[in-house]
Scaffold this motif. Structure first.
Motif, PDB file in Angstrom:
ATOM      1  N   UNK A 251      -1.396 -84.297  97.004  1.00  0.00           N
ATOM      2  CA  UNK A 251      -0.298 -84.777  98.092  1.00  0.00           C
ATOM      3  C   UNK A 251      -0.267 -86.427  98.090  1.00  0.00           C
ATOM      4  N   UNK A 252      -1.448 -86.950  98.013  1.00  0.00           N
ATOM      5  CA  UNK A 252      -1.565 -88.504  98.164  1.00  0.00           C
ATOM      6  C   UNK A 252      -0.901 -89.061  96.785  1.00  0.00           C
ATOM      7  N   UNK A 253      -1.141 -88.197  95.766  1.00  0.00           N
ATOM      8  CA  UNK A 253      -0.574 -89.020  94.488  1.00  0.00           C
ATOM      9  C   UNK A 253       1.223 -88.934  94.579  1.00  0.00           C
ATOM     10  N   UNK A 254       1.458 -87.960  95.227  1.00  0.00           N
ATOM     11  CA  UNK A 254       2.976 -87.797  95.281  1.00  0.00           C
ATOM     12  C   UNK A 254       3.532 -88.921  96.229  1.00  0.00           C
ATOM     13  N   UNK A 255       2.691 -88.882  97.300  1.00  0.00           N
ATOM     14  CA  UNK A 255       3.234 -90.028  98.192  1.00  0.00           C
ATOM     15  C   UNK A 255       3.149 -91.402  97.632  1.00  0.00           C
ATOM     16  N   UNK A 256       2.154 -91.727  96.960  1.00  0.00           N
ATOM     17  CA  UNK A 256       2.198 -92.789  96.317  1.00  0.00           C
ATOM     18  C   UNK A 256       2.921 -93.134  95.210  1.00  0.00           C
ATOM     19  N   UNK A 257       3.289 -92.010  94.479  1.00  0.00           N
ATOM     20  CA  UNK A 257       4.339 -92.112  93.208  1.00  0.00           C
ATOM     21  C   UNK A 257       5.706 -92.427  93.908  1.00  0.00           C
ATOM     22  N   UNK A 258       5.885 -92.307  95.171  1.00  0.00           N
ATOM     23  CA  UNK A 258       7.398 -92.557  95.564  1.00  0.00           C
ATOM     24  C   UNK A 258       7.152 -93.978  96.102  1.00  0.00           C
ATOM     25  N   UNK A 259       6.255 -94.670  96.322  1.00  0.00           N
ATOM     26  CA  UNK A 259       6.310 -95.946  96.533  1.00  0.00           C
ATOM     27  C   UNK A 259       6.666 -97.047  95.493  1.00  0.00           C
ATOM     28  N   UNK A 260       7.671 -98.038  96.045  1.00  0.00           N
ATOM     29  CA  UNK A 260       8.278 -98.863  95.100  1.00  0.00           C
ATOM     30  C   UNK A 260       7.817-100.233  95.421  1.00  0.00           C
ATOM     31  N   UNK A 261       6.514-100.744  95.036  1.00  0.00           N
ATOM     32  CA  UNK A 261       6.038-102.011  95.227  1.00  0.00           C
ATOM     33  C   UNK A 261       6.991-103.162  94.962  1.00  0.00           C
ATOM     34  N   UNK A 262       6.774-104.598  95.353  1.00  0.00           N
ATOM     35  CA  UNK A 262       7.731-105.606  95.311  1.00  0.00           C
ATOM     36  C   UNK A 262       7.232-106.353  94.289  1.00  0.00           C
ATOM     37  N   UNK A 263       6.066-106.590  93.926  1.00  0.00           N
ATOM     38  CA  UNK A 263       5.297-107.536  93.256  1.00  0.00           C
ATOM     39  C   UNK A 263       4.476-106.754  92.057  1.00  0.00           C
ATOM     40  N   UNK A 264       4.159-107.647  90.966  1.00  0.00           N
ATOM     41  CA  UNK A 264       3.438-107.138  89.811  1.00  0.00           C
ATOM     42  C   UNK A 264       2.066-106.613  90.507  1.00  0.00           C
ATOM     43  N   UNK A 265       1.572-107.515  91.270  1.00  0.00           N
ATOM     44  CA  UNK A 265       0.124-107.056  91.980  1.00  0.00           C
ATOM     45  C   UNK A 265       0.254-105.639  92.700  1.00  0.00           C
ATOM     46  N   UNK A 266       1.419-105.472  93.472  1.00  0.00           N
ATOM     47  CA  UNK A 266       1.639-104.062  94.066  1.00  0.00           C
ATOM     48  C   UNK A 266       1.730-103.099  93.171  1.00  0.00           C
ATOM     49  N   UNK A 267       2.434-103.351  91.836  1.00  0.00           N
ATOM     50  CA  UNK A 267       2.498-102.369  90.912  1.00  0.00           C
ATOM     51  C   UNK A 267       1.200-101.963  90.425  1.00  0.00           C
ATOM     52  N   UNK A 268       0.455-102.984  89.909  1.00  0.00           N
ATOM     53  CA  UNK A 268      -1.097-102.580  89.622  1.00  0.00           C
ATOM     54  C   UNK A 268      -1.690-101.781  90.650  1.00  0.00           C
ATOM     55  N   UNK A 269      -1.815-102.308  91.887  1.00  0.00           N
ATOM     56  CA  UNK A 269      -2.427-101.466  92.879  1.00  0.00           C
ATOM     57  C   UNK A 269      -1.918-100.078  92.932  1.00  0.00           C
ATOM     58  N   UNK A 270      -0.675 -99.817  92.593  1.00  0.00           N
ATOM     59  CA  UNK A 270      -0.197 -98.613  92.724  1.00  0.00           C
ATOM     60  C   UNK A 270      -0.646 -97.716  91.615  1.00  0.00           C
ATOM     61  N   UNK A 271      -0.786 -98.212  90.392  1.00  0.00           N
ATOM     62  CA  UNK A 271      -1.294 -97.417  89.296  1.00  0.00           C
ATOM     63  C   UNK A 271      -2.812 -97.239  89.585  1.00  0.00           C
ATOM     64  N   UNK A 272      -3.500 -98.138  89.870  1.00  0.00           N
ATOM     65  CA  UNK A 272      -5.106 -97.758  90.285  1.00  0.00           C
ATOM     66  C   UNK A 272      -5.119 -96.812  91.302  1.00  0.00           C
TER      67      UNK A 272
END
Lengths: 154, 100
Positions: A77-98
């Motif tokens: 469920x956490x993966x699904x919730x995180x996958x729906x997030x759209x970070x606004x910075x490259x750092x945010x996208x990196x954090x999302x992948x991790x």
């Protein structure tokens, strides 16, 4: 400078200011939302893990198995919730992948814990120890990824 | 023509200023957001580390018990089949992780 040009300049400046403020606001909202989602699910899965540790220490393999399945379900469920997030910075996208990788590891941990419980219920100690060792390895991997993701969002 | 260039320059200058102000504003609201969330915890930045520690501790406990030669508490395990009152993870603050 004519009056028309001045009016046009003022209009353009105002539009640029509105655009800049909106862009910065949206950028912040994206990363803040990701940070909140990560903190919330990390807390939840940490609480699940505490219950599993207690069931294990009390030698209750059946309960441990049920809790492990719940842990796995929460990780997915956490993966699904995180996958729906759209970070606004490259750092945010990196954090999302991790973070996604961390919860993928935790889903494996949950499955291995459930298999450990099942093996113990069938008195297959060696198999149980093997599954527990795999779970431990993936837990360490997931933890590294989770902490790295959180650090990027600080 | 000259006034057009001047207008363009002024616009770019204002855009840069606007971006700076907006970024500063966003940073300020980020701080206030963090303060709000820390009412629930000690330190937002360290929460994930604490949760990771809990998961590592659970993994160690499961591995330790799996390797242990001691038999399982079958009676205790069978008690309260439908007892989910101690379900973990619902409490957002201060859950203490009771098992039975």
């Amino acid at each position: 400078m004519t009056a028309g040009t001045t009016r046009r300049t003022i209009g353009l400046v105002a539009a640029a200011l509105v655009l800049a403020a909106t862009t910065a606001g949206v950028a912040h909202a994206g990363n803040a939302s990701l940070k909140r989602t990560l903190a919330s699910w990390s807390h939840r899965i940490g609480a699940d893990a505490r219950g599993i540790g207690l069931s294990a220490s009390r030698r209750h393999p059946r309960r441990m198995m049920l809790r492990a399945n719940h842990f796995r379900h929460d990780a997915l469920l956490a993966r699904r919730a995180l996958a729906a997030q759209r970070p606004s910075t490259a750092r945010g996208w990196r954090a999302r992948s991790l973070a996604l990788a961390a919860f993928r590891s935790y889903a494996v941990v949950g499955r291995e814990w459930a298999l450990t419980g099942a093996a113990r219920l069938h008195h297959r100690k060696l198999l149980a120890a093997r599954h527990a060792a795999v779970a431990k390895r993936f837990a360490a991997k997931g933890n590294r990824q989770l902490v790295a993701a959180a650090r990027l969002l600080r | 023509m000259k006034s057009n260039k001047l207008a363009l320059f002024a616009m770019l200058l204002c855009l840069a200023g606007g971006l700076g102000a907006a970024t500063a504003f966003a940073g300020k609201s980020s701080d206030s957001l963090q303060q709000t969330t820390t009412t629930c915890s000690d330190d937002q930045g360290d929460n994930e580390q604490g949760d990771a520690n809990d998961i590592a501790a659970a993994a160690n406990q499961v591995a330790k018990e799996a390797e242990s030669q001691q038999g399982d508490d079958e009676q205790g395990d069978a008690q309260g089949n439908n007892d989910n009152s101690d379900e973990q993870g619902e409490d957002e603050c201060g859950d203490d992780g009771g098992d039975d």
